[in-house]
Write a protein that holds these residues in place. Structure first.
Motif, PDB file in Angstrom:
ATOM      1  N   MET A 195      20.970  -2.953  89.806  1.00 53.00           N
ATOM      2  CA  MET A 195      19.623  -3.509  89.948  1.00 53.00           C
ATOM      3  C   MET A 195      18.561  -2.754  89.151  1.00 53.00           C
ATOM      4  SD  MET A 195      20.266  -6.102  91.647  1.00 53.00           S
ATOM      5  CE  MET A 195      18.572  -6.628  91.541  1.00 53.00           C
ATOM      6  N   ILE A 196      18.793  -1.480  88.870  1.00 50.79           N
ATOM      7  CA  ILE A 196      17.798  -0.700  88.136  1.00 50.79           C
ATOM      8  C   ILE A 196      18.261  -0.423  86.705  1.00 50.79           C
ATOM      9  CG2 ILE A 196      16.542   1.480  88.035  1.00 50.79           C
ATOM     10  CD1 ILE A 196      15.502  -0.337  90.195  1.00 50.79           C
ATOM     11  N   ALA A 197      19.278   0.402  86.544  1.00 50.42           N
ATOM     12  CA  ALA A 197      19.688   0.800  85.193  1.00 50.42           C
ATOM     13  C   ALA A 197      20.107  -0.402  84.352  1.00 50.42           C
ATOM     14  CB  ALA A 197      20.829   1.817  85.279  1.00 50.42           C
ATOM     15  N   TYR A 198      20.950  -1.260  84.907  1.00 50.61           N
ATOM     16  CA  TYR A 198      21.449  -2.400  84.124  1.00 50.61           C
ATOM     17  C   TYR A 198      20.412  -3.511  84.007  1.00 50.61           C
ATOM     18  CZ  TYR A 198      23.961  -6.586  82.783  1.00 50.61           C
ATOM     19  OH  TYR A 198      24.334  -7.742  82.143  1.00 50.61           O
ATOM     20  N   LEU A 199      19.943  -4.027  85.158  1.00 51.06           N
ATOM     21  CA  LEU A 199      19.097  -5.225  85.113  1.00 51.06           C
ATOM     22  C   LEU A 199      17.781  -4.981  84.392  1.00 51.06           C
ATOM     23  CD1 LEU A 199      18.935  -8.168  85.927  1.00 51.06           C
ATOM     24  CD2 LEU A 199      17.882  -7.464  88.084  1.00 51.06           C
ATOM     25  N   LEU A 200      17.129  -3.858  84.656  1.00 51.62           N
ATOM     26  CA  LEU A 200      15.860  -3.603  83.979  1.00 51.62           C
ATOM     27  C   LEU A 200      16.067  -3.451  82.476  1.00 51.62           C
ATOM     28  CD1 LEU A 200      13.865  -1.209  86.355  1.00 51.62           C
ATOM     29  CD2 LEU A 200      14.067  -3.693  86.373  1.00 51.62           C
ATOM     30  N   THR A 201      17.153  -2.795  82.087  1.00 46.57           N
ATOM     31  CA  THR A 201      17.421  -2.616  80.665  1.00 46.57           C
ATOM     32  C   THR A 201      17.695  -3.950  79.973  1.00 46.57           C
ATOM     33  OG1 THR A 201      18.334  -0.403  81.046  1.00 46.57           O
ATOM     34  CG2 THR A 201      18.924  -1.485  78.975  1.00 46.57           C
ATOM     35  N   ARG A 202      18.527  -4.779  80.586  1.00 46.67           N
ATOM     36  CA  ARG A 202      18.898  -6.039  79.939  1.00 46.67           C
ATOM     37  C   ARG A 202      17.738  -7.031  79.923  1.00 46.67           C
ATOM     38  NH1 ARG A 202      21.894  -5.748  76.212  1.00 46.67           N
ATOM     39  NH2 ARG A 202      23.686  -7.119  76.449  1.00 46.67           N
ATOM     40  N   LEU A 203      16.926  -7.057  80.987  1.00 47.66           N
ATOM     41  CA  LEU A 203      15.764  -7.949  80.971  1.00 47.66           C
ATOM     42  C   LEU A 203      14.751  -7.492  79.926  1.00 47.66           C
ATOM     43  CD1 LEU A 203      15.183  -8.749  84.760  1.00 47.66           C
ATOM     44  CD2 LEU A 203      16.413 -10.099  83.033  1.00 47.66           C
ATOM     45  N   ARG A 204      14.647  -6.174  79.731  1.00 53.37           N
ATOM     46  CA  ARG A 204      13.778  -5.678  78.660  1.00 53.37           C
ATOM     47  C   ARG A 204      14.323  -6.082  77.295  1.00 53.37           C
ATOM     48  NH1 ARG A 204       8.995  -4.263  78.304  1.00 53.37           N
ATOM     49  NH2 ARG A 204       9.327  -2.355  77.101  1.00 53.37           N
TER      50      ARG A 204
ATOM     51  N   LEU B 144      30.563  -0.150  87.541  1.00 53.47           N
ATOM     52  CA  LEU B 144      31.307   0.338  86.381  1.00 53.47           C
ATOM     53  C   LEU B 144      31.265  -0.687  85.247  1.00 53.47           C
ATOM     54  CD1 LEU B 144      34.435   1.869  88.170  1.00 53.47           C
ATOM     55  CD2 LEU B 144      32.387   3.060  87.360  1.00 53.47           C
ATOM     56  N   LEU B 145      31.373  -1.971  85.601  1.00 54.85           N
ATOM     57  CA  LEU B 145      31.275  -3.035  84.602  1.00 54.85           C
ATOM     58  C   LEU B 145      29.909  -3.011  83.931  1.00 54.85           C
ATOM     59  CD1 LEU B 145      32.232  -5.636  83.194  1.00 54.85           C
ATOM     60  CD2 LEU B 145      31.413  -6.908  85.215  1.00 54.85           C
ATOM     61  N   ALA B 146      28.858  -2.848  84.729  1.00 60.99           N
ATOM     62  CA  ALA B 146      27.494  -2.819  84.191  1.00 60.99           C
ATOM     63  C   ALA B 146      27.324  -1.650  83.216  1.00 60.99           C
ATOM     64  CB  ALA B 146      26.478  -2.725  85.331  1.00 60.99           C
ATOM     65  N   VAL B 147      27.835  -0.485  83.576  1.00 62.71           N
ATOM     66  CA  VAL B 147      27.746   0.681  82.684  1.00 62.71           C
ATOM     67  C   VAL B 147      28.520   0.421  81.397  1.00 62.71           C
ATOM     68  CG1 VAL B 147      28.390   3.107  82.418  1.00 62.71           C
ATOM     69  CG2 VAL B 147      27.364   2.320  84.559  1.00 62.71           C
ATOM     70  N   HIS B 148      29.693  -0.160  81.514  1.00 64.48           N
ATOM     71  CA  HIS B 148      30.517  -0.478  80.337  1.00 64.48           C
ATOM     72  C   HIS B 148      29.772  -1.410  79.385  1.00 64.48           C
ATOM     73  CE1 HIS B 148      34.003  -1.627  77.920  1.00 64.48           C
ATOM     74  NE2 HIS B 148      33.750  -2.895  78.201  1.00 64.48           N
TER      75      HIS B 148
ATOM     76  N   VAL C 192      27.143 -10.764  85.584  1.00 65.94           N
ATOM     77  CA  VAL C 192      27.171  -9.490  86.310  1.00 65.94           C
ATOM     78  C   VAL C 192      26.585  -9.666  87.712  1.00 65.94           C
ATOM     79  CG1 VAL C 192      26.236  -7.148  86.401  1.00 65.94           C
ATOM     80  CG2 VAL C 192      27.167  -8.025  84.255  1.00 65.94           C
ATOM     81  N   LEU C 193      25.458 -10.366  87.795  1.00 68.53           N
ATOM     82  CA  LEU C 193      24.872 -10.616  89.113  1.00 68.53           C
ATOM     83  C   LEU C 193      25.777 -11.518  89.950  1.00 68.53           C
ATOM     84  CD1 LEU C 193      21.088 -11.150  88.246  1.00 68.53           C
ATOM     85  CD2 LEU C 193      22.164  -9.129  89.255  1.00 68.53           C
ATOM     86  N   GLY C 194      26.441 -12.461  89.279  1.00 67.17           N
ATOM     87  CA  GLY C 194      27.298 -13.397  90.005  1.00 67.17           C
ATOM     88  C   GLY C 194      28.494 -12.742  90.659  1.00 67.17           C
TER      89      GLY C 194
ATOM     90  N   SER D   8      13.653  -7.646  89.835  1.00 70.40           N
ATOM     91  CA  SER D   8      14.699  -6.825  90.448  1.00 70.40           C
ATOM     92  C   SER D   8      14.420  -6.605  91.929  1.00 70.40           C
ATOM     93  CB  SER D   8      14.794  -5.479  89.723  1.00 70.40           C
ATOM     94  OG  SER D   8      15.685  -4.604  90.378  1.00 70.40           O
ATOM     95  N   ALA D   9      13.157  -6.340  92.272  1.00 69.30           N
ATOM     96  CA  ALA D   9      12.791  -6.092  93.668  1.00 69.30           C
ATOM     97  C   ALA D   9      12.990  -7.335  94.528  1.00 69.30           C
ATOM     98  CB  ALA D   9      11.339  -5.615  93.751  1.00 69.30           C
TER      99      ALA D   9
END
Length: 254
Positions: A167-176, A81-85, A20-22, A189-190
Motif C-alpha cells: 500500500m505504501i512502497a509499491y502503490l505510491l511509487t506506481r501511481l506516481r 514479495l511480488l510487489a518488490v520484484h 497486484v491489488l487483485g 492508498s488510504a
C-alpha cells in the motif's frame, strides 16, 4: 503526436497495479465491503456483532491449527514479495527504504509512529463502540497453546510487511509513475487501506484511513518504508498479544 510507447507503458502499469491489488489487499477490500453490507443488513445491530482477527482453524487438533496459521502467514507475504520484484524490475535504482542500513533510526521512527497512531487509536475504538458504528473486535482467538503468542507476533509482522510494502512502497511509487500527484496517491492508498478494514465496522475504516494518510505523508518525506513496517508490526503485536494476555481486563472496550 501521441507517444505510443509511453501509452503502452502506462497501460501496462495500470494493469500491473490492478493485478497486484487483485491478488492482495484489493481483493480484501472487496470482501470487506461485502462483509459490511452483510453486517448492516443482518438481524443484529452492528455493535452487537463480533469481528475476530486471528481465529482458530482446527480447534480440536492444535498441531494442524499451527500448520494452518504458519501457512497463512507465509503465503500472506507473497504479494509483498511480488510487489518488490516488480518495483525492482521497473526501477533499478529505486530506493524505498526496504533495507537494514539505518536500524537505529528506523526503530526510533517506528516506535514513535506506533505511539502516534496507537494511543489515539484506543480512544477511537472506544468511541466507535459507544456510537455503535463498529463491531466488537476480538484481536485473537487461538487459545492458550505454547505457540499462540509466537504465531500472533508472526501474524503482526506479516501484516506490517504486506500492508506497508504493497500500500505504501509499491502503490505510491506506481501511481506516481502514472503521473498522479502525491496527495492523490496518498489519499487513494488510504481509502483502500480503510476499505479492507470495513469488516470491523466504520470505526476500522476511519482509523485505518487516518493511519494511511499519516504513513503516506511520512513516506513522501523520507522515502523509507521500513519504519512503517516496524510501526505497523508494533501496533499489531500490542493489539494481538496484549489482548491474549489481558482480555479479562478489557471490558471497557466491549
Amino acid at each position: 503526436m501521441i507517444d505510443t510507447g509511453a501509452a503502452i507503458d502506462r497501460r501496462g502499469i495500470r494493469s500491473e497495479v490492478l493485478l497486484v491489488l487483485g491478488v492482495s489487499l484489493g481483493s480484501s477490500a472487496i470482501y470487506a465491503i461485502l462483509n459490511i453490507i452483510n453486517r448492516l443488513t443482518y438481524v443484529k445491530p452492528l455493535s452487537e456483532q463480533t469481528a475476530t482477527l486471528n481465529p482458530t482453524v482446527v480447534a480440536d487438533r492444535p498441531w494442524l491449527d499451527l500448520l494452518y496459521q504458519l501457512a497463512g502467514i507465509g503465503l500472506g507475504v507473497v504479494p509483498a514479495l511480488l510487489a518488490v520484484h516488480l518495483l525492482r524490475k521497473s526501477h533499478e535504482d529505486l530506493a524505498v527504504g526496504l533495507d537494514l542500513r539505518r536500524p537505529g533510526r528506523d526503530l526510533l521512527f517506528g516506535v514513535g509512529m506506533a505511539a502516534l497512531i496507537g494511543l489515539p487509536g484506543l480512544g477511537l475504538v472506544w468511541a466507535a463502540r459507544q456510537l455503535g458504528i463498529s463491531a466488537q473486535i476480538v484481536p485473537e482467538a487461538l487459545g492458550t497453546h505454547w505457540w499462540s503468542v509466537p504465531v500472533l507476533i508472526l501474524s503482526a509482522v506479516e501484516n506490517g510487511v504486506l500492508e506497508e510494502v504493497v500500500m505504501i512502497a509499491y502503490l505510491l511509487t506506481r501511481l506516481r509513475d502514472l503521473g498522479w500527484g502525491w496527495w492523490t496517491t496518498v489519499v487513494t492508498s488510504a481509502v483502500i487501506r480503510g476499505s479492507y478494514h470495513l469488516y470491523q465496522g466504520f470505526g476500522g475504516f476511519i482509523g485505518n484511513f487516518v493511519m494511511g494518510l499519516v504513513f503516506g505523508w511520512f513516506f513522501r518525506r523520507t522515502q523509507r518504508v521500513m519504519p512503517l513496517i516496524i510501526a505497523h508490526s508494533i501496533l499489531d503485536i500490542v493489539s494481538f498479544v496484549g489482548y491474549a494476555l489481558l482480555k479479562d481486563h478489557l471490558g471497557f472496550l466491549r
